[in-house]
Design an enzyme around this catalytic site. Structure first.
Site, PDB file in Angstrom:
ATOM      1  N   GLY A  88      16.644  73.643 -82.928  1.00 24.48           N
ATOM      2  CA  GLY A  88      16.133  73.310 -84.251  1.00 24.48           C
ATOM      3  C   GLY A  88      14.817  72.551 -84.161  1.00 24.48           C
ATOM      4  N   HIS A  89      14.787  71.523 -83.310  1.00 25.65           N
ATOM      5  CA  HIS A  89      13.545  70.777 -83.108  1.00 25.65           C
ATOM      6  C   HIS A  89      12.458  71.690 -82.534  1.00 25.65           C
ATOM      7  CE1 HIS A  89      16.672  67.511 -82.625  1.00 25.65           C
ATOM      8  NE2 HIS A  89      15.902  66.981 -83.562  1.00 25.65           N
ATOM      9  N   GLY A 142      13.079  69.800 -90.786  1.00 27.16           N
ATOM     10  CA  GLY A 142      14.045  70.879 -90.895  1.00 27.16           C
ATOM     11  C   GLY A 142      14.816  70.839 -92.195  1.00 27.16           C
ATOM     12  N   SER A 150      22.651  70.583 -84.208  1.00 23.07           N
ATOM     13  CA  SER A 150      22.572  69.149 -84.472  1.00 23.07           C
ATOM     14  C   SER A 150      22.817  68.392 -83.177  1.00 23.07           C
ATOM     15  CB  SER A 150      23.624  68.738 -85.508  1.00 23.07           C
ATOM     16  OG  SER A 150      23.702  67.324 -85.608  1.00 23.07           O
ATOM     17  N   SER A 151      22.098  67.285 -83.000  1.00 24.45           N
ATOM     18  CA  SER A 151      22.340  66.435 -81.834  1.00 24.45           C
ATOM     19  C   SER A 151      23.766  65.909 -81.833  1.00 24.45           C
ATOM     20  CB  SER A 151      21.351  65.271 -81.816  1.00 24.45           C
ATOM     21  OG  SER A 151      20.017  65.747 -81.791  1.00 24.45           O
ATOM     22  N   ARG A 152      24.355  65.729 -83.012  1.00 19.14           N
ATOM     23  CA  ARG A 152      25.713  65.194 -83.108  1.00 19.14           C
ATOM     24  C   ARG A 152      26.787  66.216 -82.729  1.00 19.14           C
ATOM     25  NH1 ARG A 152      23.245  61.962 -87.380  1.00 19.14           N
ATOM     26  NH2 ARG A 152      23.586  59.749 -86.904  1.00 19.14           N
TER      27      ARG A 152
END
Length: 281
Positions: A36-37, A147, A185-187
């Site tokens: 995403g990043h 995003g 997501s990082s999470r």
């Protein structure tokens, strides 16, 4: 590619680029970068002469019971991804650099920050706005990239820039998903195998809502109930919110009209995940 740790070093480099008439694209992140990043950086790379990425886990946007200390960090991996994309500079400050002793100035907003995530995270957007505005002043970009997965944040930043006459163009970029539909997501790293499978209920429930709208359903309450009912079929899922709002103002609406945001926040085990879609009606 250069990694800068101080505001002074970033400003020195930016000043040199500006003297040369170069355009700057900026991607603010909290690190632990993923596809995403990467999509944001690639967009910035296409549209600007220079690209700056900030990697800063911003303590101001975390509540006292949230995951500041455990938030994933991996600067070496992040730097490698940035280098592959062609990022020119990473700004990686310590909290003391961004918030020196005696810091007491904040950016706040009425309206857009009180719904959706603002209900359960009341200090979150004040922290987001404050750090983003500081980063804008430090990096002085022409364009900044955010995003759509954090759709409320995107709306808040757009409004802040408009209200405060910040001369930066804000670009919203599409959600990047895993092959099975889970939003990147990082999470997601917090999820065990069972929870990772359970998390698919977010994208499945939103797909149902999107289908209903495509088939002509306009009643927001009907759409919300269908999405919530779908989420509740997953035993590991606990709903924080399911809502339908006007995207520009983040205010609840009764009927699908104009640019509409359908957004959810769901706990899978202890991990809070968000997802959404935007429709034009």
């Amino acid at each position: 590619m250069e990694i800068c740790y101080t505001i002074a070093d970033v400003r020195k480099q930016v000043k040199e680029w500006k003297k040369e008439g170069l355009t700057i694209g900026f991607v603010p992140t909290m690190g632990y970068l993923h596809e995403g990043h990467k999509s944001l950086m690639e967009e910035a790379r296409k549209e600007n002469d220079k690209v700056v990425v900030s990697i800063f886990v911003n303590p101001m946007q975390f509540g006292p019971t949230e995951d500041l200390e455990s938030y994933p960090r991996d600067l070496k991996k992040d730097a490698a991804l940035c280098k592959d994309v062609g990022v020119d500079l990473i700004f990686h400050p310590e909290p003391e650099e961004m918030y020196p002793e005696g810091f007491c100035s904040y950016v706040d907003m009425n309206g857009l920050t009180t719904e959706l995530c603002g209900k359960s995270r009341p200090i979150h957007f004040r922290g987001v706005q404050t750090v983003v505005l500081k980063l804008f002043h430090i990096v002085c970009p022409d364009n900044a990239y955010f995003g759509q997965k954090d759709a409320q944040q995107l709306a808040v930043i757009k409004r802040m820039v408009k209200d405060l006459s910040v001369d930066i163009t804000i670009h919203g970029c599409p959600i990047i998903r895993e092959q099975d539909g889970l939003a990147k997501s990082s999470r997601n790293t917090y999820l065990n195998e069972e929870e990772r499978q359970a998390a698919l209920i977010l994208s499945k429930s939103l797909a149902l809502g999107k289908q209903m709208i495509a088939e002509g359903e306009k009643d927001a309450a009907t759409i919300k109930k269908a999405i919530a009912d779908k989420i509740e079929t997953e035993p590991l899922a606990k709903i924080d919110y399911v809502d339908v709002v006007d995207f520009a103002t983040i205010t609840p609406i009764d009927q699908i009209a104009g640019e509409t945001l359908v957004a959810i926040a769901v706990y899978i085990g202890k991990t809070r995940l968000i997802d959404n879609f935007i429709v034009e009606a």
